[in-house]
Design a protein around this motif. Sequence first.
Motif, PDB file in Angstrom:
ATOM      1  N   VAL A   1      70.625   8.481  20.832  1.00 44.21           N
ATOM      2  CA  VAL A   1      70.513   9.926  20.650  1.00 44.21           C
ATOM      3  C   VAL A   1      69.107  10.240  20.136  1.00 44.21           C
ATOM      4  O   VAL A   1      68.686   9.683  19.121  1.00 44.21           O
ATOM      5  N   PRO A   2      68.357  11.093  20.810  1.00 46.85           N
ATOM      6  CA  PRO A   2      66.989  11.384  20.378  1.00 46.85           C
ATOM      7  C   PRO A   2      66.943  11.916  18.940  1.00 46.85           C
ATOM      8  O   PRO A   2      67.603  12.894  18.601  1.00 46.85           O
ATOM      9  N   GLU A   3      66.179  11.220  18.120  1.00 50.34           N
ATOM     10  CA  GLU A   3      66.023  11.556  16.700  1.00 50.34           C
ATOM     11  C   GLU A   3      64.579  11.984  16.471  1.00 50.34           C
ATOM     12  O   GLU A   3      63.656  11.255  16.810  1.00 50.34           O
ATOM     13  N   ARG A   4      64.412  13.149  15.863  1.00 45.21           N
ATOM     14  CA  ARG A   4      63.053  13.637  15.592  1.00 45.21           C
ATOM     15  C   ARG A   4      62.832  13.952  14.121  1.00 45.21           C
ATOM     16  O   ARG A   4      61.734  14.365  13.745  1.00 45.21           O
TER      17      ARG A   4
ATOM     18  N   TRP B   1      56.694   9.351  18.369  1.00 40.30           N
ATOM     19  CA  TRP B   1      57.078   9.836  19.696  1.00 40.30           C
ATOM     20  C   TRP B   1      55.899   9.847  20.668  1.00 40.30           C
ATOM     21  O   TRP B   1      56.095   9.896  21.881  1.00 40.30           O
ATOM     22  N   SER B   2      54.676   9.769  20.163  1.00 38.48           N
ATOM     23  CA  SER B   2      53.516   9.761  21.057  1.00 38.48           C
ATOM     24  C   SER B   2      53.515   8.535  21.973  1.00 38.48           C
ATOM     25  O   SER B   2      52.934   8.579  23.062  1.00 38.48           O
TER      26      SER B   2
ATOM     27  N   VAL C   1      66.710   5.231  18.508  1.00 40.53           N
ATOM     28  CA  VAL C   1      66.378   6.622  18.200  1.00 40.53           C
ATOM     29  C   VAL C   1      66.160   7.470  19.443  1.00 40.53           C
ATOM     30  O   VAL C   1      65.656   8.588  19.363  1.00 40.53           O
ATOM     31  N   GLY C   2      66.541   6.950  20.593  1.00 39.60           N
ATOM     32  CA  GLY C   2      66.525   7.741  21.817  1.00 39.60           C
ATOM     33  C   GLY C   2      65.161   7.956  22.442  1.00 39.60           C
ATOM     34  O   GLY C   2      65.008   8.839  23.279  1.00 39.60           O
ATOM     35  N   MET C   3      64.184   7.161  22.071  1.00 36.80           N
ATOM     36  CA  MET C   3      62.889   7.242  22.758  1.00 36.80           C
ATOM     37  C   MET C   3      63.014   6.684  24.170  1.00 36.80           C
ATOM     38  O   MET C   3      62.232   7.032  25.054  1.00 36.80           O
ATOM     39  N   VAL C   4      63.999   5.805  24.340  1.00 32.31           N
ATOM     40  CA  VAL C   4      64.380   5.324  25.660  1.00 32.31           C
ATOM     41  C   VAL C   4      65.898   5.423  25.760  1.00 32.31           C
ATOM     42  O   VAL C   4      66.600   5.238  24.773  1.00 32.31           O
ATOM     43  N   ASN C   5      66.379   5.783  26.915  1.00 33.70           N
ATOM     44  CA  ASN C   5      67.825   5.793  27.158  1.00 33.70           C
ATOM     45  C   ASN C   5      68.149   4.472  27.839  1.00 33.70           C
ATOM     46  O   ASN C   5      67.961   4.324  29.039  1.00 33.70           O
ATOM     47  N   ASP C   6      68.640   3.525  27.055  1.00 31.09           N
ATOM     48  CA  ASP C   6      69.002   2.219  27.599  1.00 31.09           C
ATOM     49  C   ASP C   6      70.515   2.011  27.659  1.00 31.09           C
ATOM     50  O   ASP C   6      70.976   0.882  27.785  1.00 31.09           O
TER      51      ASP C   6
ATOM     52  N   LEU D   1      71.210  15.096  26.582  1.00 32.97           N
ATOM     53  CA  LEU D   1      70.622  15.425  25.281  1.00 32.97           C
ATOM     54  C   LEU D   1      69.102  15.344  25.351  1.00 32.97           C
ATOM     55  O   LEU D   1      68.397  16.155  24.736  1.00 32.97           O
ATOM     56  N   SER D   2      68.612  14.396  26.081  1.00 28.89           N
ATOM     57  CA  SER D   2      67.169  14.189  26.195  1.00 28.89           C
ATOM     58  C   SER D   2      66.506  15.354  26.932  1.00 28.89           C
ATOM     59  O   SER D   2      65.356  15.688  26.670  1.00 28.89           O
TER      60      SER D   2
END
Length: 191
Positions: A24-27, A117-118, A169-174, A188-189
Motif C-alpha cells: 500500500v503506497p505510504e507517504r 519516493w524520488s 511501502v508501495g513504491m513497487v507493486n509486487d 490505490l497507486s
Amino acid sequence: MTERCGWCGSDPLYVAYHDSEWGVPERDPRALWEKLVLDGFQAGLSWITILRKREALRAQFDGFDPERVAGWTDESIENAMQNPAIIRHRGKIAGAVTSARLFIEIESSQGFAPFLWSFVDHAPIQNRWATLADVPTATAESKAMAAALKRQGFAFCGPVICYAFMQAVGMVNDHLTCCHRHQPVRALSAA
C-alpha cells in the motif's frame, strides 16, 4: 479460496500484514522511517520475526518518533539492549538512533518522503509478476536508494533491504498477478 502471494503463508499475523499493509503506497514520513528501521532490523532474520516483535519495538523506540529517538544517549541504547522483547543487536539499535538524526536533517531540507519516493519518480512501479521466482531481490532503483542512504550515513540499508522496503511501502507493486491484492493495490497507486 483467496489467492495470496506465496511468501505470506498462513500465519494470521503474516496474512493480515499482506492483506492490509504490504504494497500500500505510504507517504507519511514518520511511517516511512519506521518501516526503513524495521527493515534494517530484519537483516539476517525473517520478516515474521519482525512482525512478532513490532509492537515491542514500537514501545521501545518511543512510537518510532524520530525526534525522540534522535535524542537517545548511550544509556538509552544500553537500556534497549536489556529488553528481551526486541531484537537486541547493538549495531541495529545504534543505527536506528543515527537514522533518526538523519531523518530530521533530510525532513527539514527536502522532506523524507519526497527524498525516498524520488527513486521511483514519485509514483509506484506497477510490476506484473506471475510467480515468486520472477520477483527480483534488488533493482537499479533499490541500488540507487541504498547508495544514497549510505552516503547520508544510514546503516542496514543495502539494495536488498531497500527493495524489501520499496515493496512494503508501495513504491513497487509486487503482489503477484494471481494475488487478490494485486488489482486493489494497483488502483490505490493510481488514486
